[in-house]
Write a protein that holds these residues in place. Structure first.
Motif, PDB file in Angstrom:
ATOM      1  N   HIS A  27     -61.160  58.137  15.194  1.00  0.00           N
ATOM      2  CA  HIS A  27     -60.035  58.926  14.667  1.00  0.00           C
ATOM      3  C   HIS A  27     -60.289  60.397  14.982  1.00  0.00           C
ATOM      4  O   HIS A  27     -61.029  61.061  14.267  1.00  0.00           O
ATOM      5  CB  HIS A  27     -59.884  58.734  13.166  1.00  0.00           C
ATOM      6  CG  HIS A  27     -59.738  57.308  12.774  1.00  0.00           C
ATOM      7  ND1 HIS A  27     -58.585  56.596  12.999  1.00  0.00           N
ATOM      8  CD2 HIS A  27     -60.603  56.437  12.215  1.00  0.00           C
ATOM      9  CE1 HIS A  27     -58.742  55.358  12.563  1.00  0.00           C
ATOM     10  NE2 HIS A  27     -59.969  55.230  12.096  1.00  0.00           N
ATOM     11  N   TYR A  51     -57.408  69.138  20.678  1.00  0.00           N
ATOM     12  CA  TYR A  51     -56.603  70.353  20.720  1.00  0.00           C
ATOM     13  C   TYR A  51     -56.784  71.088  22.044  1.00  0.00           C
ATOM     14  O   TYR A  51     -57.867  71.136  22.609  1.00  0.00           O
ATOM     15  CB  TYR A  51     -57.005  71.305  19.587  1.00  0.00           C
ATOM     16  CG  TYR A  51     -56.681  70.788  18.215  1.00  0.00           C
ATOM     17  CD1 TYR A  51     -55.401  70.867  17.713  1.00  0.00           C
ATOM     18  CD2 TYR A  51     -57.669  70.209  17.415  1.00  0.00           C
ATOM     19  CE1 TYR A  51     -55.101  70.387  16.439  1.00  0.00           C
ATOM     20  CE2 TYR A  51     -57.388  69.735  16.150  1.00  0.00           C
ATOM     21  CZ  TYR A  51     -56.098  69.825  15.673  1.00  0.00           C
ATOM     22  OH  TYR A  51     -55.798  69.348  14.410  1.00  0.00           O
ATOM     23  N   VAL A 110     -58.613  64.254  16.775  1.00  0.00           N
ATOM     24  CA  VAL A 110     -57.489  65.069  17.228  1.00  0.00           C
ATOM     25  C   VAL A 110     -58.027  65.991  18.312  1.00  0.00           C
ATOM     26  O   VAL A 110     -59.001  66.705  18.100  1.00  0.00           O
ATOM     27  CB  VAL A 110     -56.868  65.895  16.081  1.00  0.00           C
ATOM     28  CG1 VAL A 110     -55.699  66.707  16.591  1.00  0.00           C
ATOM     29  CG2 VAL A 110     -56.421  64.994  14.936  1.00  0.00           C
ATOM     30  N   ASP A 136     -61.511  67.508  16.868  1.00  0.00           N
ATOM     31  CA  ASP A 136     -61.869  67.323  15.450  1.00  0.00           C
ATOM     32  C   ASP A 136     -62.016  65.842  15.169  1.00  0.00           C
ATOM     33  O   ASP A 136     -61.145  65.045  15.519  1.00  0.00           O
ATOM     34  CB  ASP A 136     -60.787  67.895  14.534  1.00  0.00           C
ATOM     35  CG  ASP A 136     -60.832  69.413  14.440  1.00  0.00           C
ATOM     36  OD1 ASP A 136     -61.845  70.004  14.856  1.00  0.00           O
ATOM     37  OD2 ASP A 136     -59.851  69.992  13.958  1.00  0.00           O
ATOM     38  N   HIS A 186     -53.822  64.967  21.910  1.00  0.00           N
ATOM     39  CA  HIS A 186     -53.949  63.536  21.609  1.00  0.00           C
ATOM     40  C   HIS A 186     -54.423  63.363  20.173  1.00  0.00           C
ATOM     41  O   HIS A 186     -55.205  64.154  19.667  1.00  0.00           O
ATOM     42  CB  HIS A 186     -54.969  62.888  22.549  1.00  0.00           C
ATOM     43  CG  HIS A 186     -55.240  61.454  22.248  1.00  0.00           C
ATOM     44  ND1 HIS A 186     -54.364  60.445  22.584  1.00  0.00           N
ATOM     45  CD2 HIS A 186     -56.279  60.853  21.615  1.00  0.00           C
ATOM     46  CE1 HIS A 186     -54.872  59.281  22.179  1.00  0.00           C
ATOM     47  NE2 HIS A 186     -56.030  59.513  21.590  1.00  0.00           N
ATOM     48  N   GLU A 187     -53.936  62.306  19.534  1.00  0.00           N
ATOM     49  CA  GLU A 187     -54.425  61.872  18.226  1.00  0.00           C
ATOM     50  C   GLU A 187     -54.767  60.397  18.327  1.00  0.00           C
ATOM     51  O   GLU A 187     -53.953  59.610  18.787  1.00  0.00           O
ATOM     52  CB  GLU A 187     -53.363  62.070  17.146  1.00  0.00           C
ATOM     53  CG  GLU A 187     -53.077  63.508  16.818  1.00  0.00           C
ATOM     54  CD  GLU A 187     -52.098  63.642  15.665  1.00  0.00           C
ATOM     55  OE1 GLU A 187     -52.455  63.238  14.541  1.00  0.00           O
ATOM     56  OE2 GLU A 187     -50.994  64.137  15.914  1.00  0.00           O
ATOM     57  N   GLY A 188     -55.967  60.024  17.910  1.00  0.00           N
ATOM     58  CA  GLY A 188     -56.400  58.631  17.968  1.00  0.00           C
ATOM     59  C   GLY A 188     -57.819  58.535  18.484  1.00  0.00           C
ATOM     60  O   GLY A 188     -58.597  59.477  18.399  1.00  0.00           O
ATOM     61  N   GLU A 243     -61.683  63.102  12.618  1.00  0.00           N
ATOM     62  CA  GLU A 243     -60.863  62.960  11.415  1.00  0.00           C
ATOM     63  C   GLU A 243     -61.304  61.797  10.545  1.00  0.00           C
ATOM     64  O   GLU A 243     -60.469  61.085  10.004  1.00  0.00           O
ATOM     65  CB  GLU A 243     -59.387  62.802  11.809  1.00  0.00           C
ATOM     66  CG  GLU A 243     -58.816  63.990  12.529  1.00  0.00           C
ATOM     67  CD  GLU A 243     -58.674  65.199  11.625  1.00  0.00           C
ATOM     68  OE1 GLU A 243     -58.240  65.038  10.469  1.00  0.00           O
ATOM     69  OE2 GLU A 243     -59.006  66.306  12.092  1.00  0.00           O
ATOM     70  N   LYS A 297     -54.984  75.487  16.912  1.00  0.00           N
ATOM     71  CA  LYS A 297     -54.603  74.118  16.544  1.00  0.00           C
ATOM     72  C   LYS A 297     -53.089  73.909  16.589  1.00  0.00           C
ATOM     73  O   LYS A 297     -52.525  73.141  15.828  1.00  0.00           O
ATOM     74  CB  LYS A 297     -55.141  73.742  15.160  1.00  0.00           C
ATOM     75  CG  LYS A 297     -56.648  73.727  15.076  1.00  0.00           C
ATOM     76  CD  LYS A 297     -57.117  73.247  13.724  1.00  0.00           C
ATOM     77  CE  LYS A 297     -58.617  73.139  13.673  1.00  0.00           C
ATOM     78  NZ  LYS A 297     -59.097  72.581  12.420  1.00  0.00           N
ATOM     79  N   ILE A 330     -51.562  70.041  20.250  1.00  0.00           N
ATOM     80  CA  ILE A 330     -52.275  68.767  20.098  1.00  0.00           C
ATOM     81  C   ILE A 330     -52.069  67.962  21.377  1.00  0.00           C
ATOM     82  O   ILE A 330     -50.938  67.656  21.750  1.00  0.00           O
ATOM     83  CB  ILE A 330     -51.768  67.990  18.870  1.00  0.00           C
ATOM     84  CG1 ILE A 330     -52.054  68.781  17.596  1.00  0.00           C
ATOM     85  CG2 ILE A 330     -52.401  66.608  18.819  1.00  0.00           C
ATOM     86  CD1 ILE A 330     -51.482  68.148  16.343  1.00  0.00           C
TER      87      ILE A 330
END
Length: 65
Positions: free
Chosen positions: A19, A23, A21, A62, A33-35, A64, A28, A31
């Motif tokens: 998990h 940047y 993020v 980061d 990509h998230e995942g 998460e 920030k 973004i």
């Protein structure tokens, strides 16, 4: 003994984050990509879709958890 970075298997230097993020800027705001991500030994970042990001494109990641 001296090793060339090219002589070592890249799999030794892979870091996976479930998990994260990714940047593109310090504020920030961008973004990328998230995942889940895999940080490869050469600095490139592979995301879950298979896309690769250059180390120059990423400001920070980061975790998460």
């Amino acid at each position: 003994m001296v090793f060339s970075p090219m002589s070592l298997p890249q799999e030794l230097f892979v870091h996976e984050i479930d998990h994260a993020v990714v940047y593109g800027d310090a504020e920030k705001e961008t973004i990328l990509h998230e995942g889940s991500v895999r940080i490869l030994g050469n600095g490139w970042v592979e995301v879950s879709s298979g896309r690769l990001f250059s180390p120059n494109a990423i400001h920070h990641i980061d975790d998460e958890r």
